[in-house]
Design a protein around this motif. Structure first.
Motif, PDB file in Angstrom:
ATOM      1  N   HIS A 155       7.378 -59.525  22.987  1.00 43.25           N
ATOM      2  CA  HIS A 155       7.024 -58.263  23.636  1.00 43.25           C
ATOM      3  C   HIS A 155       6.783 -57.149  22.614  1.00 43.25           C
ATOM      4  N   ALA A 156       5.844 -56.292  22.933  1.00 45.49           N
ATOM      5  CA  ALA A 156       5.478 -55.207  22.023  1.00 45.49           C
ATOM      6  C   ALA A 156       5.415 -53.882  22.765  1.00 45.49           C
ATOM      7  N   LEU A 157       5.905 -52.840  22.107  1.00 45.48           N
ATOM      8  CA  LEU A 157       5.784 -51.463  22.577  1.00 45.48           C
ATOM      9  C   LEU A 157       4.857 -50.745  21.611  1.00 45.48           C
ATOM     10  N   ILE A 158       3.783 -50.184  22.143  1.00 49.91           N
ATOM     11  CA  ILE A 158       2.795 -49.489  21.314  1.00 49.91           C
ATOM     12  C   ILE A 158       2.658 -48.069  21.838  1.00 49.91           C
ATOM     13  N   ILE A 159       2.878 -47.093  20.957  1.00 52.94           N
ATOM     14  CA  ILE A 159       2.752 -45.682  21.326  1.00 52.94           C
ATOM     15  C   ILE A 159       1.679 -45.062  20.446  1.00 52.94           C
ATOM     16  N   GLY A 160       0.651 -44.515  21.093  1.00 48.78           N
ATOM     17  CA  GLY A 160      -0.437 -43.910  20.337  1.00 48.78           C
ATOM     18  C   GLY A 160      -0.993 -42.687  21.039  1.00 48.78           C
ATOM     19  N   PRO A 161      -0.578 -41.483  20.628  1.00 43.44           N
ATOM     20  CA  PRO A 161      -1.126 -40.265  21.226  1.00 43.44           C
ATOM     21  C   PRO A 161      -2.635 -40.171  21.011  1.00 43.44           C
ATOM     22  N   THR A 162      -3.263 -39.246  21.697  1.00 41.70           N
ATOM     23  CA  THR A 162      -4.711 -39.056  21.593  1.00 41.70           C
ATOM     24  C   THR A 162      -5.116 -38.787  20.146  1.00 41.70           C
ATOM     25  N   GLY A 163      -6.182 -39.461  19.708  1.00 42.09           N
ATOM     26  CA  GLY A 163      -6.708 -39.230  18.371  1.00 42.09           C
ATOM     27  C   GLY A 163      -6.053 -40.043  17.279  1.00 42.09           C
ATOM     28  N   THR A 164      -5.279 -41.050  17.637  1.00 38.46           N
ATOM     29  CA  THR A 164      -4.601 -41.873  16.617  1.00 38.46           C
ATOM     30  C   THR A 164      -5.269 -43.237  16.429  1.00 38.46           C
ATOM     31  N   GLY A 165      -6.325 -43.521  17.187  1.00 42.91           N
ATOM     32  CA  GLY A 165      -6.999 -44.813  17.054  1.00 42.91           C
ATOM     33  C   GLY A 165      -6.367 -45.917  17.862  1.00 42.91           C
ATOM     34  N   LYS A 166      -5.707 -45.550  18.967  1.00 39.88           N
ATOM     35  CA  LYS A 166      -4.996 -46.543  19.775  1.00 39.88           C
ATOM     36  C   LYS A 166      -5.937 -47.614  20.317  1.00 39.88           C
ATOM     37  N   SER A 167      -7.072 -47.201  20.853  1.00 40.71           N
ATOM     38  CA  SER A 167      -8.018 -48.172  21.416  1.00 40.71           C
ATOM     39  C   SER A 167      -8.537 -49.123  20.345  1.00 40.71           C
ATOM     40  N   THR A 168      -8.798 -48.582  19.165  1.00 34.23           N
ATOM     41  CA  THR A 168      -9.247 -49.424  18.053  1.00 34.23           C
ATOM     42  C   THR A 168      -8.179 -50.446  17.683  1.00 34.23           C
ATOM     43  N   PHE A 169      -6.937 -50.002  17.645  1.00 30.58           N
ATOM     44  CA  PHE A 169      -5.838 -50.914  17.316  1.00 30.58           C
ATOM     45  C   PHE A 169      -5.718 -52.029  18.347  1.00 30.58           C
ATOM     46  N   ILE A 170      -5.832 -51.690  19.636  1.00 31.23           N
ATOM     47  CA  ILE A 170      -5.721 -52.698  20.694  1.00 31.23           C
ATOM     48  C   ILE A 170      -6.861 -53.703  20.588  1.00 31.23           C
ATOM     49  N   ARG A 171      -8.050 -53.228  20.253  1.00 33.53           N
ATOM     50  CA  ARG A 171      -9.177 -54.159  20.093  1.00 33.53           C
ATOM     51  C   ARG A 171      -8.902 -55.147  18.960  1.00 33.53           C
ATOM     52  N   ASN A 172      -8.268 -54.669  17.879  1.00 37.14           N
ATOM     53  CA  ASN A 172      -7.905 -55.561  16.774  1.00 37.14           C
ATOM     54  C   ASN A 172      -6.929 -56.636  17.211  1.00 37.14           C
ATOM     55  N   GLN A 209       4.474 -62.816  27.515  1.00 43.02           N
ATOM     56  CA  GLN A 209       4.615 -61.689  26.615  1.00 43.02           C
ATOM     57  C   GLN A 209       4.134 -60.391  27.269  1.00 43.02           C
ATOM     58  N   LEU A 210       4.929 -59.352  27.118  1.00 46.09           N
ATOM     59  CA  LEU A 210       4.542 -58.015  27.564  1.00 46.09           C
ATOM     60  C   LEU A 210       4.010 -57.218  26.374  1.00 46.09           C
ATOM     61  N   VAL A 211       2.891 -56.552  26.567  1.00 41.76           N
ATOM     62  CA  VAL A 211       2.391 -55.590  25.583  1.00 41.76           C
ATOM     63  C   VAL A 211       2.186 -54.289  26.338  1.00 41.76           C
ATOM     64  N   MET A 212       3.107 -53.357  26.163  1.00 47.36           N
ATOM     65  CA  MET A 212       3.083 -52.104  26.907  1.00 47.36           C
ATOM     66  C   MET A 212       2.611 -50.978  25.993  1.00 47.36           C
ATOM     67  N   ILE A 213       1.586 -50.271  26.442  1.00 46.92           N
ATOM     68  CA  ILE A 213       0.914 -49.273  25.612  1.00 46.92           C
ATOM     69  C   ILE A 213       1.049 -47.905  26.280  1.00 46.92           C
ATOM     70  N   PHE A 214       1.536 -46.937  25.516  1.00 46.64           N
ATOM     71  CA  PHE A 214       1.754 -45.591  26.026  1.00 46.64           C
ATOM     72  C   PHE A 214       0.992 -44.580  25.177  1.00 46.64           C
ATOM     73  N   GLN A 215       0.460 -43.581  25.846  1.00 45.84           N
ATOM     74  CA  GLN A 215      -0.153 -42.469  25.122  1.00 45.84           C
ATOM     75  C   GLN A 215       0.905 -41.442  24.735  1.00 45.84           C
ATOM     76  N   ARG A 216       1.869 -41.266  25.612  1.00 47.83           N
ATOM     77  CA  ARG A 216       2.978 -40.348  25.349  1.00 47.83           C
ATOM     78  C   ARG A 216       4.280 -41.026  25.769  1.00 47.83           C
ATOM     79  N   PRO A 217       5.308 -40.893  24.969  1.00 47.95           N
ATOM     80  CA  PRO A 217       6.580 -41.524  25.313  1.00 47.95           C
ATOM     81  C   PRO A 217       7.283 -40.760  26.426  1.00 47.95           C
TER      82      PRO A 217
END
Length: 474
Positions: A219-236, A355-363
């Motif tokens: 399981h993964a916790l991913i936190i990426g506020p606006t402008g941090t490249g979160k979508s790019t990271f998820i695509r990777n 597996q859970l992959v949970m992605i947040f923009q704000r905690p």
């Protein structure tokens, strides 16, 4: 990795001259050796002249010039390394002194004239310093009597004094380990998975690829506020998920991953779809556990199951939309029910391969209860906001970490150390093209396999004495 010497006292002139002499040894040798060996000064001078002329002639050829340059760097590089050690040691001594991390001792010294004077002696902590192409690693041994709190308040001072960014620090049993970044991590190429190992590359750290072994750290916790490249990271990440693995995606923003539906992915873009995916994942956990119990196995690979990924992007958007009104019969709201299912997946998913992959923009702790957060063992923070770092890594580990630029993040897998990493730029158009190519290749392979299978010939029909066909079957 190179070792930098820490000088607790300023090195003297003789040490400097010794290293300088060593650095220019290749150029002094043709002059000094003949004079030391041959008593005739004229002959020695002639030999020195011939030696220098030979070096000049050799240097006119490209290959020979490289060899001469290599020899020069071998010696001169040691002198430059000494200068670096002097510079780093000076800044560390000044930082330790101003931070109050030096033990001061005063002694009464009587001079030759019989006068007594008071002398201050400084005792610096012992230190080991190492350096690679990106980071400086410093290990201090605390002076007896010092506390962790004294060092924690001063860790940032070392980063500022050396003009670096603080990557991580750890204090354990009187040892203070500090990692500082002075160089740039390179992340030029997207990782395409070619093996069947149960791991995914998060990006590039100082030692190479930073790999998430989801078999051992589920399981993964991913936190990426606006402008941090979160979508790019998820695509990777998504491009590495093998075609035979089961992948379900809940897209809370209904923007980033809806196009995956055209490639055969199960993508939910609304609340009802999100609920369906969570229920299906939890049902999958139940079914796999029942099968393992029946077959007396304790791991999903032993019952020929594949990894199952539930990726929830913008989880807060989806959870916020769920009703908080409590049901009269069950006494729980729809939101509580879904969080309960997610909690069960986080607890039992490892053995079941879900597996859970949970992605947040704000905690937000309201939508991420502690029990769920603790079971998401791979924690990734992009950008490095203070709130996000604290939620992911805890206050003690995160309070000294610096914010990072676009394309960078911090990761902590299991109970390991927090690592700074960088992920490649990956445009959505290229991402979709890669996925389409992967699906096309898989379809071609399956077609070829079917064509190579032996064709079964129909059984010859039998006839009775009257010539009537008798259909036979097994």
């Amino acid at each position: 990795m190179k070792t930098i010497t820490f000088y607790q006292k300023k090195p003297g002139v003789f040490r400097f001259m010794g290293w300088l002499s060593y650095g220019i040894t290749p150029w002094l040798a043709p002059l000094i050796l003949p004079l030391a060996i041959i008593s005739d000064r004229s002959t020695a001078g002639a030999i020195s002249f011939i030696s220098y002329s030979s070096i000049a002639i050799i240097s006119t050829f490209p290959d020979s010039r490289k060899a001469v340059h290599s020899v020069h760097q071998l010696f001169w590089g040691q002198f430059r390394h000494h200068l670096l050690s002097r510079q780093v040691s000076k800044r560390l001594r000044e930082t330790l002194l101003h931070a109050g991390l030096v033990k001061k001792e005063h002694r009464e010294i009587t001079g030759s004239e019989g006068r007594t004077r008071r002398q201050e002696i400084l005792h610096y902590p012992c230190a080991q310093i190492h350096k690679d192409k990106v980071n400086i690693y410093i290990e201090f041994k605390m002076i007896p009597g010092q506390t962790e709190q004294e060092w924690e308040r001063k860790v940032n001072a070392f980063a500022h004094s050396l003009g670096c960014s603080l990557v991580s620090f750890q204090i354990s049993r009187g040892i203070v380990e500090i990692t500082l970044q002075y160089g740039e991590i390179q992340a030029n190429s997207v990782t395409y998975k070619t093996d069947t190992d149960h791991n995914l590359a998060l990006g590039y750290a100082t030692g190479g690829k930073l790999v998430w072994d989801f078999e051992h750290f589920p399981h993964a916790l991913i936190i990426g506020p606006t402008g941090t490249g979160k979508s790019t990271f998820i695509r990777n990440l998504l491009v590495q998920l093998r075609s035979e693995w089961i992948v379900k995606v809940a897209d809370g923003k209904q923007v980033e991953f809806t196009h995956l539906q055209d490639l055969g992915f199960d993508v939910a873009t609304d609340t009802s779809g999100f609920i369906r995916l969570v229920e299906e994942a939890q049902t999958e956990v139940d079914q796999r556990f029942k099968t393992m119990e029946t077959q007396r196995k304790n791991h999903y690979s032993q019952i020929n199951e594949k990894p199952y990924f539930l990726v929830i992007d913008e989880a807060i958007y989806l959870l916020e939309a769920l009703s908080t009104k409590k049901d009269k019969e069950t006494g729980e709201s729809e939101r509580d029910r879904i969080l309960g299912l997610i909690r069960d997946i986080s607890l039992r998913g490892r053995a079941a391969g879900v597996q859970l992959v949970m992605i947040f923009q704000r905690p937000d702790s309201t939508f991420m209860p502690t029990v769920i957060r603790d079971n998401l063992t791979a924690k990734i923070v992009l950008g490095g906001s203070e709130t996000a770092l604290e939620m992911a890594f805890g206050r003690d580990k995160s309070k000294q970490l610096d914010s990072v630029t676009l394309g960078h993040g911090y990761a902590c897998i299991g109970d390991g150390r927090i690592e700074l990493f960088r992920f490649p730029d990956y445009a959505q158009s290229k991402f979709l093209d890669d996925l389409e190519q992967q699906r096309s290749s898989l379809a071609t392979q399956e077609k070829n396999m079917q064509e190579t299978l032996p064709q079964q010939k129909p059984a010859n029909p039998k006839t009775n004495e009257l010539g009537t066909t008798i259909e036979t079957g097994l």
